[in-house]
Scaffold this motif. Sequence first.
Motif, short mmCIF file in Angstrom:
data_model
loop_
_atom_site.label_atom_id
_atom_site.label_comp_id
_atom_site.label_asym_id
_atom_site.label_seq_id
_atom_site.Cartn_x
_atom_site.Cartn_y
_atom_site.Cartn_z
N TRP A 20 -6.86 -8.27 -2.22
CA TRP A 20 -6.27 -7.33 -1.25
C TRP A 20 -6.00 -5.97 -1.90
N GLU A 79 -9.23 -4.05 -1.84
CA GLU A 79 -9.44 -3.55 -0.48
C GLU A 79 -8.53 -2.36 -0.19
N ALA A 80 -7.30 -2.41 -0.66
CA ALA A 80 -6.37 -1.30 -0.42
C ALA A 80 -6.86 -0.03 -1.10
N GLU A 110 -9.97 0.67 -1.73
CA GLU A 110 -11.16 1.13 -1.01
C GLU A 110 -10.79 1.96 0.22
N ARG A 111 -9.62 1.71 0.79
CA ARG A 111 -9.17 2.48 1.95
C ARG A 111 -8.42 3.75 1.57
N HIS A 112 -8.02 3.84 0.31
CA HIS A 112 -7.20 4.97 -0.13
C HIS A 112 -8.05 6.23 -0.30
N ARG A 113 -7.45 7.37 -0.03
CA ARG A 113 -8.14 8.66 -0.19
C ARG A 113 -7.31 9.52 -1.16
N THR A 151 0.82 -1.21 0.00
CA THR A 151 0.00 0.00 0.00
C THR A 151 0.85 1.26 0.00
#
Length: 358
Positions: free
Chosen positions: A103, A106-107, A109-112, A84
């Motif tokens: 994964w 998912e990474a 989806e957490r990124h901004r 990440t």
Amino acid sequence: MRPVQALIDLDALVHNYRHARRLGGGRALAVVKADAYGHGAVRCARALDGEADGFGVACIEEALELREAGVRSPILLLEGFFETAELALIERHDLWTVVASPWQVEALERHRPARPWTVWLKLDTGMHRLGLPPEAYADAWRRLQALGWVQDMVAMTHFARADELGEARTEQQLDAFDAALAGLPAGTAASVANSAGLMAWPRARREWVRPGLMLYGTHMLDAPCEAAAALRPVMQLQSQVIAVRELGPGEPIGYGGGFITDGPTRVGVVAMGYADGYAQYAPAGTPVLVGGARTRLIGRVSMDMLTVDLSGHPDAGVGTPVELWGPGLPVAEVAAHCDSSPYRLLSGLKRVRREYGP
């Protein structure tokens, strides 16, 4: 200076890219991973920058090398990101990335992010290397599309046996890919064809194609193909004869004495060895051009030298140019003699000075 060099014909590279793009009928990603298959990624990308629709590299290190060299075209990370921590670099350098594992979804989806992204989502249609399984593909697509900041998406897969023109597996992979696309929005951009797929499987030509080996003027197709005939070799691997020996019959040549002369033999010693990337176990009989004329390898390839038969070449001597592969001797032919591949020979070069032209 040791007379080993690789002459890189950048005009031939551009010709091959244009040929690939015409075949594809859409956009073409020029694959320059592994230092452009041994041809020099920076120089090759610069020659195509502004012409190519984008570039494909294996990893972020290769992408950053191109960015630092001033290449501004899109660059796709074909293996995606490995951790990440790379996401910030992808964003900073305006890169595109492949997503091939849960994964990674998912990474993201957490990124901004601070800007829109382009993502290529990879489907495993039977290569069984990277890629999401068909049953998970549509869900992953919807999850990425729902992020909002993923602006552009391309559906992709990779062939396992496209070089084998009679192999049914390629059609099966295409069927699996089309079945997966049926569950995606209409008009979804797709990328299926590597070099072999692009040349030999017209059904694989989608919105994006990914020419790699064919850019460098060679291929591994196992049968004649009209599209391959237009390719121009980009690399000419050259050296020179540095010594000549006159031997009688019954004399061993090189390490292990595996080659024994069967009559009077004129032997040329060439500055080229396996430390340069030439195939260490190339057998006697592997073709070589000396002064533009065909002859053969005799004796075992050493670290820094190899030996060739000059018996039928009385005018060849010290300083005579030697072509190990190039326009006069296809690298695929050399590879076939060595039980190797053009991929391995071209990308395995070391200690070889490159000269760019024309």
